[in-house]
Motif scaffolding. Structure first.
Motif, PDB file in Angstrom:
ATOM      1  N   GLY A  41       0.808  -1.211   0.000  1.00 23.24           N
ATOM      2  CA  GLY A  41       0.000   0.000   0.000  1.00 23.24           C
ATOM      3  C   GLY A  41       0.839   1.258   0.000  1.00 23.24           C
ATOM      4  N   GLY A  42       0.164   2.394   0.161  1.00 27.04           N
ATOM      5  CA  GLY A  42       0.854   3.684   0.217  1.00 27.04           C
ATOM      6  C   GLY A  42       1.512   4.052  -1.088  1.00 27.04           C
TER       7      GLY A  42
ATOM      8  N   TYR B  14      -2.607   4.050   8.842  1.00 27.64           N
ATOM      9  CA  TYR B  14      -2.492   4.270   7.394  1.00 27.64           C
ATOM     10  C   TYR B  14      -2.470   2.964   6.620  1.00 27.64           C
ATOM     11  CZ  TYR B  14      -0.196   5.653   3.027  1.00 27.64           C
ATOM     12  OH  TYR B  14       0.136   5.845   1.724  1.00 27.64           O
ATOM     13  N   SER B  15      -3.072   2.968   5.429  1.00 29.96           N
ATOM     14  CA  SER B  15      -2.935   1.885   4.465  1.00 29.96           C
ATOM     15  C   SER B  15      -3.000   2.514   3.076  1.00 29.96           C
ATOM     16  CB  SER B  15      -4.035   0.840   4.636  1.00 29.96           C
ATOM     17  OG  SER B  15      -3.843  -0.225   3.722  1.00 29.96           O
ATOM     18  N   GLY B  16      -2.883   1.702   2.040  1.00 30.69           N
ATOM     19  CA  GLY B  16      -2.921   2.275   0.693  1.00 30.69           C
ATOM     20  C   GLY B  16      -2.987   1.224  -0.371  1.00 30.69           C
TER      21      GLY B  16
ATOM     22  N   HIS C 156      -5.252   5.999  -0.766  1.00 28.85           N
ATOM     23  CA  HIS C 156      -4.914   5.318   0.470  1.00 28.85           C
ATOM     24  C   HIS C 156      -6.050   5.496   1.456  1.00 28.85           C
ATOM     25  CE1 HIS C 156      -2.911   9.343   0.465  1.00 28.85           C
ATOM     26  NE2 HIS C 156      -3.559   9.463   1.606  1.00 28.85           N
TER      27      HIS C 156
ATOM     28  N   ASP D  89      -5.973  -1.355  -1.173  1.00 24.75           N
ATOM     29  CA  ASP D  89      -6.833  -1.072  -0.022  1.00 24.75           C
ATOM     30  C   ASP D  89      -7.391   0.344  -0.101  1.00 24.75           C
ATOM     31  OD1 ASP D  89      -4.602  -2.850   2.204  1.00 24.75           O
ATOM     32  OD2 ASP D  89      -6.297  -3.584   1.038  1.00 24.75           O
ATOM     33  N   GLY D  90      -6.555   1.270  -0.569  1.00 27.62           N
ATOM     34  CA  GLY D  90      -6.997   2.647  -0.618  1.00 27.62           C
ATOM     35  C   GLY D  90      -7.814   2.985  -1.837  1.00 27.62           C
TER      36      GLY D  90
ATOM     37  N   ASP E 275      -5.426   5.597  -7.835  1.00 27.02           N
ATOM     38  CA  ASP E 275      -4.438   5.851  -6.790  1.00 27.02           C
ATOM     39  C   ASP E 275      -5.144   6.293  -5.511  1.00 27.02           C
ATOM     40  OD1 ASP E 275      -2.701   5.361  -8.787  1.00 27.02           O
ATOM     41  OD2 ASP E 275      -2.145   7.438  -9.132  1.00 27.02           O
TER      42      ASP E 275
ATOM     43  N   ALA F  44      -1.091   0.470  -7.126  1.00 23.50           N
ATOM     44  CA  ALA F  44      -1.734   1.770  -7.323  1.00 23.50           C
ATOM     45  C   ALA F  44      -1.286   2.415  -8.625  1.00 23.50           C
ATOM     46  CB  ALA F  44      -1.413   2.688  -6.149  1.00 23.50           C
TER      47      ALA F  44
ATOM     48  N   ARG G 155      -8.660   9.391  -2.536  1.00 23.94           N
ATOM     49  CA  ARG G 155      -8.485   8.682  -3.800  1.00 23.94           C
ATOM     50  C   ARG G 155      -8.465   9.651  -4.966  1.00 23.94           C
ATOM     51  NH1 ARG G 155     -12.759   4.091  -5.307  1.00 23.94           N
ATOM     52  NH2 ARG G 155     -14.091   5.908  -5.655  1.00 23.94           N
TER      53      ARG G 155
END
Length: 857
Positions: A614-615, A807-809, A841, A812-813, A839, A620, A835
């Motif tokens: 993520g992130g 935080y996640s991304g 998070h 997941d984001g 892209d 992404a 979002r």
């Protein structure tokens, strides 16, 4: 270490494998040359100061901070020259020294081209405006010594700007626009001709000696404006010489200009039409064209994928300008009141920089200097009118001293006004005299009398105006008025001090954040423990320590510099976008199914590195990879330039195309039952917090590796030359043969097929949302239903979510369902989503911050 020749003849085969990169001709060398020059000069002057010379590495770390100081000083001088007051210059320099829009490129350790480019830009602008300062001893619009001296210095500073950064195009166009605007406003003089001609000739000759630039100043469309201004300036100067020699009237001057301009314009149009037939002119670059169209619609998916090319918004301006964002408009209004040659420049600069920064967030860096200047104008003018001048006036009255004479920029402003008035009277007198003589020859005595009466009336009107201004000045300079102004100034200081402290503290805090390493950061785990995430450096060091020196690493182009610089290994692409087709080939491999991807990767790489966890990870970015690849390999997403079927459905389920691709298998390896085919890509490393994974390519083709390494298989531009480009191994010939070189929309020198036109039309329609498949990501065909979430509202910044946010991304984001699953796993009741397209998070929040409730966000 190896000298000038080696630097400019350096072909790096550890980057852009297997092609390599001619470093000496593809980078702007100003930053490196400057650093080495400082380092070599240190042993000569540092001992005199009782200091020890620094290492070259330490010099490179300190260069941004040193040049941040010089940029602030140059900006202060520019502001003083334009505004006519050194108070504004001092205030502007103080703002420039700490404003985040400047410190983001001037913190120690932030070694980047812009670190020295801002100094070069501000210095060039200062020399330009200084060259236009009038000389009271020079009349009738003649050239001044300053216009020659500072015109030469302006050209030299511009050459340094060209060597430092590709943003030199903005500088030359900004000066060209200012020169043209002065001519349009009827303010042409010989000093403008000398200053601009010397700047342009010296600057252009020097710019053509910078390898990445070459003959671009006289071939690229974005630099044709300054060239046309130079040609027009020669015409105007010829007419000006004739005016003085033949004592022409205003009407005669205009007629002569028109007679000369028409044939010259026709000749230029004819020459341009002829040269276009031979492909002489270069098109607008995609980045320049992107400044005049909506983001993600340039037609080039590689340019559209870069986050810095997003348009700026109010939040970005507040972030990088803070309080200056709110006071700069008032400085702009004050600048409109004062009309001088130099002041017109800062007005034009402000409008132009705001326009471009509004189109591309990265260009906020251009707005930083002029925002500081406008803030300085407001503060400086207020300080002068409310404190400096009334205190000086009262002091001189009490001590019975004469008022101090104007000096510096203020004196120049007064001289400019006097010079213009004198020229106007001189010309009008000559014109009236010439007209009267002509009329007398024709027997028209009545016309001469009427014209004389009109001139006398105009003189009386100007005298009355001057008398009225004197009356206002007497009231304004009255002791009571001075005391009131001082009281108002004291209150202004009382009001400004806390806000100035806020601005300084904010800027200092942001500067500390910008000074932190970019590849490591602090984060909180699910149980609230604060940890230092050092996954990226850990992965690059693993490559350095655990792989052979000749190992080749395949990764998305964003990470190429870090892999080469920290991991010391060969990369397929570095963090540059100069070769669209090669990056598209990399995207083709990463988005292909495992077996197909392996059939290509085994001829190019020994390892594959992906960002996960993520992130802003590779998942992404994967839609961009597919689009870029499809711009060259049209078989990736036939009939769909945006590759809308490569992504995730609303419920978080990957589309079939995404699920089968190599990138998804490697990024999600070991999660949710997903695993890479170990017979093709062997998992060898995962960083501590899962941010980076490395896989070893099985059954690597040693034949292809040896073929690429053989110098005999490189294509040189001449026998024995250093410029020898590598080639793809023969085993990849079928893949390379399928490539269709990207036909850039703005490249009028390339004949575009009907297929290219249809591709561009389809791309723009889909990117604008006017067209898209119903069964694509986000469509109804693959939706897994609405997740169990209740909408509360929106907030303007992540910090407002509270300190307990987790935080996640990545995937997941990008989807509500996956974000909800993440929050549930973290034991949180609330989830927030940020979002932009695919892209994004997410944040899991155990409880809403105090004072929040549904409907109040």
């Amino acid at each position: 270490e190896h000298g000038w020749h080696a630097f400019f003849h350096w072909f790096d085969y550890k980057a852009w494998y297997p092609l390599g990169r001619p470093v000496g001709t593809t980078i702007y060398p100003g930053m490196q040359i400057t650093s080495v020059a400082i380092w070599r000069a240190m042993p000569h002057y540092m001992p005199l100061l009782g200091l020890q010379p620094m290492s070259l590495n330490d010099v490179c770390c300190m260069v941004p901070a040193w040049f941040g100081i010089t940029a602030s000083v140059s900006l202060g001088a520019l502001t003083a020259e334009c505004s006519g007051t050194w108070s504004a210059g001092v205030a502007a320099a103080a703002i420039m020294a700490v404003i985040p829009a400047h410190t983001m490129r001037s913190v120690a350790g932030g070694y980047d081209n812009e670190s020295i480019a801002l100094t070069a830009m501000c210095t060039t602008f200062y020399f330009w405006t200084r060259a236009l300062r009038p000389d009271p001893a020079v009349a009738d619009g003649r050239a001044t010594k300053a216009s020659v001296v500072f015109g030469v210095l302006c050209g030299a500073a511009y050459v340094y700007m060209v060597a430092a950064w590709g943003g030199y195009v903005f500088v030359v166009n900004m000066i060209g626009v200012h020169a043209a605007a002065l001519c349009a406003c009827g303010r042409y003089t010989s000093k403008l001709h000398r200053a601009y001609s010397l700047f342009y000739v010296i600057g252009t000759l020097g710019a053509t000696r910078v390898p990445p630039v070459n003959w671009a100043p006289v071939r690229n469309l974005e630099q044709m404006g300054p060239l046309l201004a130079f040609v027009g300036m020669q015409l105007l100067e010829y007419v000006e010489v004739q005016r003085r020699a033949r004592k022409l009237s205003v009407m005669q001057v205009q007629l002569l200009r028109a007679k000369l301009a028409l044939p010259i314009a026709l000749a230029l149009v004819g020459a341009a039409a002829l040269l276009m037939q031979f492909g002489y002119f270069g098109p607008l670059s995609a980045r320049v064209r992107g400044l005049f169209v909506k983001h993600t619609r340039t037609g080039n998916p590689l340019v559209d994928s870069v986050a810095e090319h997003q348009p700026a918004n109010e939040q970005a301006y507040s972030h990088y300008l803070h309080h200056i964002y709110h006071i700069a408009p008032y400085g702009f209004l004050l600048s409109l009141v004062r009309f001088t040659d130099a002041n017109l420049f800062i007005v034009l600069y402000a409008g132009t920089a705001y326009f471009f920064s509004n189109k591309m967030a990265r260009l906020v860096i251009l707005l930083g200097p002029v925002a500081s200047a406008l803030g300085g104008v407001l503060l400086g003018v207020a300080a002068d009118q409310l404190l400096v001048r009334p205190v000086a006036r009262l002091g001189s009255r009490i001590l019975r001293l004469p008022s101090p004479p104007a000096t510096g920029a203020a004196e120049a402003a007064a001289a400019e006004g006097a010079e213009e008035e004198e020229e106007e009277e001189d010309r009008s007198g000559k014109d009236a005299s010439a007209s009267a003589k002509e009329r007398r020859k024709k027997g028209g005595k009545g016309g001469a009398k009427a014209e004389a009466a009109l001139g006398e009336a105009w003189s009386h009107a100007r005298a009355l105006g001057a008398l009225a201004m004197e009356g206002v000045e007497l009231v304004y300079a009255n002791p009571v008025s001075c005391l009131l102004r001082i009281a108002l100034g004291a209150y202004a200081v009382y009001w400004c001090v806390p806000r100035g402290r806020e601005f300084y503290d904010y800027s200092h805090q942001l500067a500390e954040g910008l000074s932190q390493p970019q590849i490591m950061f602090k984060a909180k785990t699910y149980n609230g423990q604060e940890v230092m995430v050092d996954d990226y450096r850990e992965a690059y060091w693993w490559l350095r320590d655990k792989t052979p020196e000749d190992a080749r690493v395949m990764a998305w182009w964003d990470y190429g510099y870090q892999i080469t610089g920290i991991g010391e290994r060969t990369t397929i692409a570095d963090g540059n976008t100069w070769n669209h087709e090669h990056i598209a080939t990399l995207g083709r491999i990463l988005t292909a199914p495992q077996e197909e991807a392996h059939s290509y990767a085994r001829h190019l790489a020994d390892y594959v590195l992906v960002w996960a966890g993520g992130g802003g990870d590779d998942l992404a970015k994967s839609p961009h990879m597919a689009r870029i690849g499809n711009s060259v390999f049209r078989d990736i997403c036939p009939g769909d330039p945006t590759c809308s079927k490569f992504g995730f459905y609303q419920g978080g389920q990957p589309t079939p195309m995404m699920e089968e691709c190599l990138l998804y298998k490697l990024t999600m390896h070991g999660q949710r039952g997903i695993a890479a085919n170990e017979s093709l890509f062997q998992h060898v490393f995962t960083s501590r917090y899962g941010k980076v994974r490395i896989f070893k390519v099985r059954r690597v083709s040693l034949k292809s590796k040896k073929w690429v390494a053989d110098p005999a298989n490189r294509r040189c531009d001449a026998p024995g030359s250093w410029y020898c480009v590598g080639q793809y191994p023969p085993a990849l010939a079928p893949l390379i043969a399928r490539r269709k070189n990207f036909a850039q929309l703005e490249d009028f020198n390339t004949k575009r097929s009907s297929e290219d036109e249809a591709y561009d039309k389809e791309y723009h329609e889909r990117m604008s949302g006017r067209k898209g498949p119903s069964d694509g990501p986000g469509g109804g065909g693959g939706s897994k239903g609405r997740p169990g979430l209740w909408y509360l509202g929106c907030v303007g910044a992540e910090a407002l979510l509270g300190e307990e946010r987790t935080y996640s991304g990545g995937a997941d984001g990008s989807t509500l369902a996956e974000a909800r699953a993440f929050a549930k796993e973290a034991g949180s009741r609330y989830v927030a989503l940020a979002r932009s397209g695919m892209d994004g998070h997410a944040f899991a929040i155990p409880a809403l911050p105090q004072g929040w409730k549904a409907g109040s966000l």
